[in-house]
Design a protein around this motif. Structure first.
Motif, PDB file in Angstrom:
ATOM      1  N   THR A  71      -6.590   6.732   3.103  1.00  0.00           N
ATOM      2  CA  THR A  71      -5.901   8.005   2.869  1.00  0.00           C
ATOM      3  C   THR A  71      -6.734   8.842   1.894  1.00  0.00           C
ATOM      4  N   TRP A 109       1.592   7.833  -6.681  1.00  0.00           N
ATOM      5  CA  TRP A 109       0.372   8.283  -7.383  1.00  0.00           C
ATOM      6  C   TRP A 109      -0.003   9.713  -7.049  1.00  0.00           C
ATOM      7  N   PHE A 148     -12.007   5.714  -2.800  1.00  0.00           N
ATOM      8  CA  PHE A 148     -12.160   5.232  -4.163  1.00  0.00           C
ATOM      9  C   PHE A 148     -13.437   4.407  -4.245  1.00  0.00           C
ATOM     10  N   TYR A 203      -1.873  11.957 -11.957  1.00  0.00           N
ATOM     11  CA  TYR A 203      -2.182  10.798 -11.131  1.00  0.00           C
ATOM     12  C   TYR A 203      -1.644   9.490 -11.754  1.00  0.00           C
ATOM     13  N   ASP A 253      -5.229  -2.133  -5.697  1.00  0.00           N
ATOM     14  CA  ASP A 253      -5.893  -2.308  -4.393  1.00  0.00           C
ATOM     15  C   ASP A 253      -7.392  -1.993  -4.413  1.00  0.00           C
ATOM     16  N   GLN A 254      -7.786  -1.010  -5.196  1.00  0.00           N
ATOM     17  CA  GLN A 254      -9.222  -0.666  -5.198  1.00  0.00           C
ATOM     18  C   GLN A 254     -10.040  -1.712  -5.935  1.00  0.00           C
ATOM     19  N   ASN A 257      -1.935  -3.926  -4.640  1.00  0.00           N
ATOM     20  CA  ASN A 257      -0.953  -2.845  -4.507  1.00  0.00           C
ATOM     21  C   ASN A 257      -1.563  -1.467  -4.697  1.00  0.00           C
ATOM     22  N   GLN A 258      -0.855  -0.455  -4.107  1.00  0.00           N
ATOM     23  CA  GLN A 258      -1.146   0.935  -4.437  1.00  0.00           C
ATOM     24  C   GLN A 258      -0.997   1.029  -5.959  1.00  0.00           C
ATOM     25  N   ARG A 259      -1.924   1.712  -6.600  1.00  0.00           N
ATOM     26  CA  ARG A 259      -1.875   1.740  -8.056  1.00  0.00           C
ATOM     27  C   ARG A 259      -1.101   2.968  -8.542  1.00  0.00           C
ATOM     28  N   GLU A 260      -0.751   2.982  -9.790  1.00  0.00           N
ATOM     29  CA  GLU A 260      -0.144   4.124 -10.509  1.00  0.00           C
ATOM     30  C   GLU A 260       1.280   4.461 -10.066  1.00  0.00           C
ATOM     31  N   GLY A 289       0.800  -1.229   0.000  1.00  0.00           N
ATOM     32  CA  GLY A 289       0.000   0.000   0.000  1.00  0.00           C
ATOM     33  C   GLY A 289       0.833   1.279   0.000  1.00  0.00           C
ATOM     34  N   THR A 290       0.140   2.423   0.027  1.00  0.00           N
ATOM     35  CA  THR A 290       0.816   3.724  -0.029  1.00  0.00           C
ATOM     36  C   THR A 290       1.635   3.987   1.228  1.00  0.00           C
TER      37      THR A 290
END
Ligand SMILES: Nc1ncnc2c1ncn2[C@@H]1O[C@H](COP(=O)(O)OP(=O)(O)O)[C@@H](O)[C@H]1O
Ligand SMILES: O=P(O)(O)OC[C@H](O)CO
Length: 514
Positions: free
Chosen positions: A278, A113, A281, A145, A256-257, A91-94, A22-23
């Motif tokens: 944080t 991101w 989404f 983003y 992750d979303q 995972n955190q995306r982007e 994650g972030t």
């Protein structure tokens, strides 16, 4: 509340291990066949802010943390690799990384991101290539983003990198690719793949063909040599090589979303979930065809199970929600813990006329305005810090309402209930406010760790641990529900004031500053 942090084995296994990179942290959760949590281990990593608007992560630190939490969760569960049937990745995306495939060394910190350094580049690409082209082919608006412009920034700004990339020595990946490559051997034969959901966040994948779009690659200026192979979200990519899970199949990857959508078992068209961390989404399953958004949402891939057709989703992304509560605590010192915001906000009946629009890094959905900045408006001497605390919580609920409205317009589906998860859902006042503003019930499941659960479900389907999505649905259990209590006139009046406050954020950053 939920059983999110319990440890100790349920039954005798076998199990699925899910890694959530994650972030703010990496965690590993071991699940049993009923989708219950057996063990959890988690470790935070450093947030690096080199300049205002820039956010970076050290990918080497992240990979070390991932190995540590995987070992931690396996040891806490009291099991061995023989008990684990598959590993799932989310995972955190982007967040964007380039690394040298010969040494395994990142060439630069990962660009996160939230990082806005590519705003000017996006404007330039918009002028040269056109916004519409990106929307049409990738489902996304051209914004800092997403990953593609971040890759271009790295190629332009790390000395000699473009030549190395063109020679085929450099690999690009979002954090799923980085974790899978390392897990499966790294420089010793690691597989370089990503899944359709992560690829759908790059601005580089053609959403209709599920392939990298050559025309877009050449207009952004990214050599195809760096790109991972795009695979489905649930299939065996390779086996773990080395480490505590040596030999276990790595069998899923989902942003992750999208993983939370899967973990919330939103498998039917029109089902939606919203994750309150944080940022927030909200994703709605739109079935087997991508729905174009004319109302500021993203068209994205929800998931793809093996060789089945992909399932698409509409997404509303809000950059600042839980992080506004953190800001109240850390920067303003108005509360000592995130949970205290509920006590403070509950000490007053309403917002006292104050509205807080946290456009700290511009506004994401449904506006996509990098020139917006945060405002607190409606202030009089009557307003206390408790009213501001209430306005903070209302900001999250109103932003969700705006996205829900956009989803109804784009999809034609009226929201009948919203499944929620994430750290902020422990706030009862916020959840009640959400039900009031949406005028729809809000429901929270027993297993709040839906992100890891979704990755585990996808990996389990890939290796036959679960037979089908019906078996997963059977695991979903409601823990709490909030129903609307607000009268329609109050809701309409308050919504109007909120929208007026949003208008006040726009155009704050002048063109040359952004
Ligand atoms: N009781 C609460 N009320 C409001 N916000 C909360 C509460 N508890 C946690 N948060 C917020 O939720 C966020 C953490 O949620 P989490 O799902 O762990 O986020 P992430 O996965 O994005 O790191 C933090 O930003 C924190 O400020
Ligand atoms: O790691 P999270 O939970 O903050 O999620 C980040 C999102 O994937 C960004 O798109």
């Amino acid at each position: 509340m939920t059983d999110a942090h319990t440890t100790g084995t349920h039954g005798t296994g076998p199990f699925i291990a899910a890694i959530d990179q994650g972030t703010t942290s990496s965690r590993c959760i071991v699940f049993d066949k009923d989708g219950r949590i057996v063990s959890v281990d988690q470790k935070e990593h450093e947030q690096i802010f080199p300049k205002p608007g820039w956010v970076e992560h050290d990918a080497t630190e992240i990979w070390e943390n991932v190995q540590e939490v995987v070992a931690g969760a396996i040891v806490k569960a009291g099991i061995t690799s023989a008990d684990v049937k598959a590993i799932g990745i989310t995972n955190q995306r982007e967040t964007t990384l380039l690394w040298d495939k010969n040494t395994g060394e990142p060439v630069h910190n990962a660009l996160v991101w939230q990082d806005t350094r590519t705003d000017a580049l996006c404007k330039e690409l918009g002028r040269n290539v056109g916004q519409d082209r990106f929307r049409r082919e990738t489902g996304l608006p051209l914004a800092s983003y997403f990953a593609g412009p971040k890759v271009r920034w790295l190629l332009d700004n790390v000395e000699g990198l473009r030549e190395r990339a063109e020679r085929g020595d450099i690999l690009f990946g979002t954090m799923d690719s980085w974790v899978i490559w390392n897990l499966t051997g790294g420089t010793d034969g690691g597989v370089h793949v990503t899944d359709v959901t992560n690829a759908s966040r790059t601005l580089l994948m053609n959403l209709h063909r599920m392939e990298w779009d050559e025309k877009i690659l050449s207009s952004i200026g990214i050599p195809a040599e760096v790109l991972p192979e795009i695979r489905s979200s649930a299939e065996v990519y390779g086996n773990a090589k080395g480490g505590i899970l040596d030999g276990v199949p790595v069998a899923s990857a989902l942003g992750d979303q999208q993983a939370a959508l899967f973990g919330q078992t939103c498998f039917a068209e029109g089902e939606a979930k919203s994750t309150y961390g944080t940022g927030t989404f909200m994703l709605m399953n739109t079935g087997s065809t991508p729905v174009n958004s004319y109302n500021g949402l993203l068209t994205t891939v929800g998931y793809q199970i093996g060789d089945q057709p992909p399932v698409y989703a509409l997404e509303g992304s809000i950059a600042v929600t839980g992080s506004l509560v953190q800001w109240m605590r850390d920067q303003m010192g108005l509360i000592k813990s995130a949970a205290e915001i509920e006590t403070l906000a509950s000490s007053v009946e309403d917002n006292g006329g104050a509205y807080f629009v946290p456009a700290f890094s511009g506004l994401f959905a449904p506006y996509w305005r990098p020139d917006a900045r945060g405002v607190i408006t409606g202030l009089t001497r009557y307003v206390t810090k408790a009213h501001i605390a209430r306005a903070v919580l209302e900001a999250t609920a109103w932003q969700t309402r705006e996205i829900s409205d956009a989803m109804t317009k784009d999809s034609g589906v009226e929201l009948t209930a919203l499944k929620v998860d994430g750290g902020m859902t422990s706030n009862n006042l916020l959840m009640q406010t959400l039900a009031d503003f949406l005028d729809a019930p809000v429901v929270r499941p027993m297993v709040a760790e839906t992100t890891c659960l979704g990755a585990a479900y996808a990996a389990g389907l890939a290796v036959g641990f679960w037979p089908d999505t019906d078996a997963l649905r059977a695991n979903w259990r409601r823990a709490a529900e909030w129903t609307p209590r607000m009268d329609a006139d109050t809701r309409a009046r308050e919504y109007k004031s909120w929208l007026k406050a949003v208008e006040r954020t726009m155009g704050w950053v002048e063109d040359e500053e952004s």
